[in-house]
Design a protein around this motif. Structure first.
Motif, PDB file in Angstrom:
ATOM      1  N   SER A 291       0.818  -1.215   0.000  1.00 37.12           N
ATOM      2  CA  SER A 291       0.000   0.000   0.000  1.00 37.12           C
ATOM      3  C   SER A 291       0.850   1.262   0.000  1.00 37.12           C
ATOM      4  O   SER A 291       0.520   2.246  -0.673  1.00 37.12           O
ATOM      5  CB  SER A 291      -0.941   0.002   1.209  1.00 37.12           C
ATOM      6  N   LEU A 292       1.957   1.267   0.737  1.00 40.28           N
ATOM      7  CA  LEU A 292       2.786   2.460   0.827  1.00 40.28           C
ATOM      8  C   LEU A 292       3.629   2.689  -0.425  1.00 40.28           C
ATOM      9  O   LEU A 292       3.983   3.823  -0.739  1.00 40.28           O
ATOM     10  CB  LEU A 292       3.699   2.382   2.063  1.00 40.28           C
ATOM     11  N   ARG A 293       3.960   1.614  -1.132  1.00 39.80           N
ATOM     12  CA  ARG A 293       4.819   1.744  -2.307  1.00 39.80           C
ATOM     13  C   ARG A 293       4.035   1.753  -3.615  1.00 39.80           C
ATOM     14  O   ARG A 293       4.614   1.854  -4.681  1.00 39.80           O
ATOM     15  CB  ARG A 293       5.837   0.599  -2.340  1.00 39.80           C
ATOM     16  N   ASN A 294       2.710   1.652  -3.549  1.00 37.21           N
ATOM     17  CA  ASN A 294       1.912   1.541  -4.763  1.00 37.21           C
ATOM     18  C   ASN A 294       0.808   2.596  -4.745  1.00 37.21           C
ATOM     19  O   ASN A 294      -0.098   2.541  -3.909  1.00 37.21           O
ATOM     20  CB  ASN A 294       1.317   0.130  -4.858  1.00 37.21           C
ATOM     21  N   ARG A 295       0.893   3.544  -5.644  1.00 37.99           N
ATOM     22  CA  ARG A 295      -0.068   4.643  -5.665  1.00 37.99           C
ATOM     23  C   ARG A 295      -1.471   4.154  -5.993  1.00 37.99           C
ATOM     24  O   ARG A 295      -2.460   4.629  -5.412  1.00 37.99           O
ATOM     25  CB  ARG A 295       0.369   5.695  -6.689  1.00 37.99           C
ATOM     26  N   ASP A 296      -1.589   3.201  -6.927  1.00 35.79           N
ATOM     27  CA  ASP A 296      -2.904   2.695  -7.316  1.00 35.79           C
ATOM     28  C   ASP A 296      -3.609   2.028  -6.128  1.00 35.79           C
ATOM     29  O   ASP A 296      -4.818   2.207  -5.928  1.00 35.79           O
ATOM     30  CB  ASP A 296      -2.779   1.694  -8.465  1.00 35.79           C
ATOM     31  N   ILE A 297      -2.851   1.256  -5.345  1.00 33.55           N
ATOM     32  CA  ILE A 297      -3.430   0.606  -4.164  1.00 33.55           C
ATOM     33  C   ILE A 297      -3.863   1.655  -3.144  1.00 33.55           C
ATOM     34  O   ILE A 297      -4.935   1.549  -2.529  1.00 33.55           O
ATOM     35  CB  ILE A 297      -2.421  -0.372  -3.533  1.00 33.55           C
ATOM     36  N   LYS A 298      -3.030   2.677  -2.936  1.00 29.95           N
ATOM     37  CA  LYS A 298      -3.365   3.716  -1.963  1.00 29.95           C
ATOM     38  C   LYS A 298      -4.657   4.434  -2.350  1.00 29.95           C
ATOM     39  O   LYS A 298      -5.519   4.681  -1.502  1.00 29.95           O
ATOM     40  CB  LYS A 298      -2.211   4.716  -1.849  1.00 29.95           C
ATOM     41  N   VAL A 299      -4.794   4.764  -3.628  1.00 28.18           N
ATOM     42  CA  VAL A 299      -6.008   5.448  -4.093  1.00 28.18           C
ATOM     43  C   VAL A 299      -7.225   4.550  -3.901  1.00 28.18           C
ATOM     44  O   VAL A 299      -8.284   4.997  -3.429  1.00 28.18           O
ATOM     45  CB  VAL A 299      -5.860   5.851  -5.573  1.00 28.18           C
ATOM     46  N   ALA A 300      -7.096   3.270  -4.240  1.00 24.35           N
ATOM     47  CA  ALA A 300      -8.217   2.334  -4.102  1.00 24.35           C
ATOM     48  C   ALA A 300      -8.586   2.130  -2.634  1.00 24.35           C
ATOM     49  O   ALA A 300      -9.768   2.017  -2.286  1.00 24.35           O
ATOM     50  CB  ALA A 300      -7.858   0.997  -4.753  1.00 24.35           C
ATOM     51  N   LEU A 301      -7.581   2.077  -1.755  1.00 24.72           N
ATOM     52  CA  LEU A 301      -7.846   1.918  -0.323  1.00 24.72           C
ATOM     53  C   LEU A 301      -8.589   3.128   0.241  1.00 24.72           C
ATOM     54  O   LEU A 301      -9.516   2.973   1.046  1.00 24.72           O
ATOM     55  CB  LEU A 301      -6.533   1.709   0.432  1.00 24.72           C
ATOM     56  N   VAL A 302      -8.176   4.327  -0.172  1.00 22.25           N
ATOM     57  CA  VAL A 302      -8.864   5.540   0.274  1.00 22.25           C
ATOM     58  C   VAL A 302     -10.323   5.521  -0.183  1.00 22.25           C
ATOM     59  O   VAL A 302     -11.234   5.886   0.577  1.00 22.25           O
ATOM     60  CB  VAL A 302      -8.144   6.797  -0.261  1.00 22.25           C
ATOM     61  N   THR A 303     -10.566   5.061  -1.405  1.00 20.94           N
ATOM     62  CA  THR A 303     -11.931   4.991  -1.932  1.00 20.94           C
ATOM     63  C   THR A 303     -12.770   4.004  -1.131  1.00 20.94           C
ATOM     64  O   THR A 303     -13.926   4.293  -0.775  1.00 20.94           O
ATOM     65  CB  THR A 303     -11.909   4.565  -3.414  1.00 20.94           C
ATOM     66  N   VAL A 304     -12.195   2.836  -0.837  1.00 26.56           N
ATOM     67  CA  VAL A 304     -12.922   1.821  -0.056  1.00 26.56           C
ATOM     68  C   VAL A 304     -13.239   2.337   1.341  1.00 26.56           C
ATOM     69  O   VAL A 304     -14.367   2.196   1.834  1.00 26.56           O
ATOM     70  CB  VAL A 304     -12.092   0.521   0.024  1.00 26.56           C
ATOM     71  N   LEU A 305     -12.249   2.944   1.994  1.00 29.75           N
ATOM     72  CA  LEU A 305     -12.453   3.451   3.354  1.00 29.75           C
ATOM     73  C   LEU A 305     -13.470   4.586   3.375  1.00 29.75           C
ATOM     74  O   LEU A 305     -14.266   4.699   4.310  1.00 29.75           O
ATOM     75  CB  LEU A 305     -11.118   3.914   3.937  1.00 29.75           C
ATOM     76  N   SER A 306     -13.449   5.431   2.358  1.00 31.69           N
ATOM     77  CA  SER A 306     -14.411   6.555   2.300  1.00 31.69           C
ATOM     78  C   SER A 306     -15.837   6.046   2.128  1.00 31.69           C
ATOM     79  O   SER A 306     -16.792   6.681   2.599  1.00 31.69           O
ATOM     80  CB  SER A 306     -14.048   7.501   1.159  1.00 31.69           C
ATOM     81  N   LYS A 307     -16.003   4.901   1.467  1.00 32.73           N
ATOM     82  CA  LYS A 307     -17.338   4.314   1.311  1.00 32.73           C
ATOM     83  C   LYS A 307     -17.794   3.629   2.597  1.00 32.73           C
ATOM     84  O   LYS A 307     -18.999   3.532   2.862  1.00 32.73           O
ATOM     85  CB  LYS A 307     -17.330   3.298   0.169  1.00 32.73           C
ATOM     86  N   MET A 308     -16.834   3.141   3.404  1.00 36.69           N
ATOM     87  CA  MET A 308     -17.188   2.443   4.632  1.00 36.69           C
ATOM     88  C   MET A 308     -17.573   3.390   5.753  1.00 36.69           C
ATOM     89  O   MET A 308     -18.406   3.072   6.589  1.00 36.69           O
ATOM     90  CB  MET A 308     -16.025   1.558   5.085  1.00 36.69           C
ATOM     91  N   VAL A 309     -16.985   4.585   5.783  1.00 37.67           N
ATOM     92  CA  VAL A 309     -17.245   5.529   6.887  1.00 37.67           C
ATOM     93  C   VAL A 309     -18.700   5.984   6.930  1.00 37.67           C
ATOM     94  O   VAL A 309     -19.325   5.948   7.985  1.00 37.67           O
ATOM     95  CB  VAL A 309     -16.304   6.755   6.775  1.00 37.67           C
ATOM     96  N   PRO A 310     -19.326   6.388   5.807  1.00 35.33           N
ATOM     97  CA  PRO A 310     -20.747   6.775   5.867  1.00 35.33           C
ATOM     98  C   PRO A 310     -21.647   5.643   6.332  1.00 35.33           C
ATOM     99  O   PRO A 310     -22.634   5.859   7.014  1.00 35.33           O
ATOM    100  CB  PRO A 310     -21.068   7.175   4.427  1.00 35.33           C
ATOM    101  N   LEU A 311     -21.298   4.397   5.946  1.00 37.54           N
ATOM    102  CA  LEU A 311     -22.091   3.251   6.366  1.00 37.54           C
ATOM    103  C   LEU A 311     -22.065   3.097   7.865  1.00 37.54           C
ATOM    104  O   LEU A 311     -23.078   2.775   8.507  1.00 37.54           O
ATOM    105  CB  LEU A 311     -21.577   1.977   5.685  1.00 37.54           C
ATOM    106  N   ARG A 312     -20.918   3.328   8.472  1.00 30.90           N
ATOM    107  CA  ARG A 312     -20.785   3.210   9.918  1.00 30.90           C
ATOM    108  C   ARG A 312     -21.562   4.322  10.618  1.00 30.90           C
ATOM    109  O   ARG A 312     -22.139   4.133  11.672  1.00 30.90           O
ATOM    110  CB  ARG A 312     -19.311   3.271  10.314  1.00 30.90           C
ATOM    111  N   GLU A 313     -21.570   5.548  10.014  1.00 28.13           N
ATOM    112  CA  GLU A 313     -22.280   6.649  10.634  1.00 28.13           C
ATOM    113  C   GLU A 313     -23.786   6.462  10.589  1.00 28.13           C
ATOM    114  O   GLU A 313     -24.513   6.896  11.481  1.00 28.13           O
ATOM    115  CB  GLU A 313     -21.895   7.957   9.938  1.00 28.13           C
ATOM    116  N   CYS A 314     -24.254   5.797   9.501  1.00 28.46           N
ATOM    117  CA  CYS A 314     -25.688   5.531   9.388  1.00 28.46           C
ATOM    118  C   CYS A 314     -26.115   4.449  10.370  1.00 28.46           C
ATOM    119  O   CYS A 314     -27.227   4.472  10.834  1.00 28.46           O
ATOM    120  CB  CYS A 314     -26.042   5.115   7.955  1.00 28.46           C
TER     121      CYS A 314
END
Length: 314
Positions: A291-314
């Motif tokens: 994740s730290l050495r791969n930009r594509d993985i980092k971007v995808a991880l941020v996208t996944v985490l951003s989708k999970m946070v609203p679900l937790r708030e709901c």
């Protein structure tokens, strides 16, 4: 020592780390933290690869398989060690010990074979870039992944099935936190010559040969990189396989550390610490490396985490 009256009868004692209750609490916290980081990190990488269409390529397909294998590899030993610490019990049944050995070999071999396949993927990407798409087609990738799983399962059978022929002594104490096959063979009362022959034969076939393939692939990769004239081109080519090379170094470095520690010293403590590095630390570090050495993985991880946070708030 007195022989057990039945083959495979009775339980084993996993001596684990320490008898000190205070240190056991600390060890439980450390083991649990490392296990959760490993499993959650791997699951996030798998979710990121599945959810992002830009990551639907051979390299990330094999990375998702490697993540699954790492989860299985760690889950083979750590949950039982955590339960033993929590319940203050060191007992493991013969069936449980047999299962640990079996799955340890399956997932360990799978890690080994997938790292070899990923080295070949890097070789094709750097040495034959114009033919990469045609060579690493989806059908070949699926066959390579499926083949590595089948070979791992079949490769685990000789070591596990030959355990059934052994008789064990009444002193069934294993100086590890899991059923490590070499340590299990040491407490057998019957002749273990066949088991040792099988163990080293499988290690050569499923360990040395894949490592040779990795070394051959990287010798060709480095040769191709050195022929690139621009520094930028060299950096781009090396960054393609940099994370994989680091993971390979960790995997084989700790594997050799376990082997040489068991051969060169009689200290069970040194062997235990080497096993911790091999079974827990290396799988835990792998998600951070990719994740730290791969930009594509980092971007995808941020996208996944951003989708999970609203679900937790709901």
């Amino acid at each position: 020592m007195e022989r057990g009256n039945q083959r495979g009868a009775g339980n084993f004692i996993l001596l684990g780390f320490t008898d000190d209750p205070d240190l056991q609490s600390l060890q439980f916290g450390l083991l649990l933290s490392m296990y959760l980081v490993t499993v959650l990190g791997k699951l996030l990488i798998i979710l990121a690869i599945i959810s992002d269409s830009h990551l639907h390529s051979p390299m990330y397909f094999f990375l998702s398989n490697l993540s699954l294998a790492d989860i299985g590899f760690t889950s083979t030993s750590v949950p039982k060690a955590l339960r033993n610490i929590q319940t203050q019990s060191r007992v493991i049944t013969f069936a449980g010990c047999f299962s640990q050995i079996c799955f340890f070999f399956v997932f360990g071999c799978q890690d080994n074979l997938l790292l070899t396949v990923m080295a070949y993927d890097c070789f094709v990407a750097i040495c034959h870039p114009l033919h990469y798409v045609s060579i690493m087609n989806p059908r070949l990738c699926q066959l390579m992944a499926l083949g590595s799983w089948l070979i791992s399962i079949l490769g685990s059978l000789p070591n596990t099935l030959t355990i059934l022929r052994l008789s064990f002594c009444t002193n069934r104490k294993i100086p590890q936190f899991f059923c490590d096959l070499p340590e299990v063979l040491k407490i057998a009362c019957s002749d273990t010559l066949i088991n040792n022959i099988v163990l080293y034969s499988v290690a050569i076939i499923l360990g040395v040969f894949p490592l040779s393939g990795i070394l051959l692939s990287y010798s060709q990769i480095f040769s191709s990189i050195l022929r690139i004239s621009s520094d930028r081109g060299k950096y781009k080519a090396f960054s393609t396989c940099g994370s994989h090379l680091l993971v390979v170094s960790l995997f084989y470095g700790t594997s050799l550390g376990v082997y040489f520690s068991s051969v060169s010293t009689s200290s069970s403590r040194m062997s235990l610490m080497a096993s911790v590095m091999y079974t827990m630390v290396t799988p835990m570090l792998n998600p951070f490396i990719y994740s730290l050495r791969n930009r594509d993985i980092k971007v995808a991880l941020v996208t996944v985490l951003s989708k999970m946070v609203p679900l937790r708030e709901c």
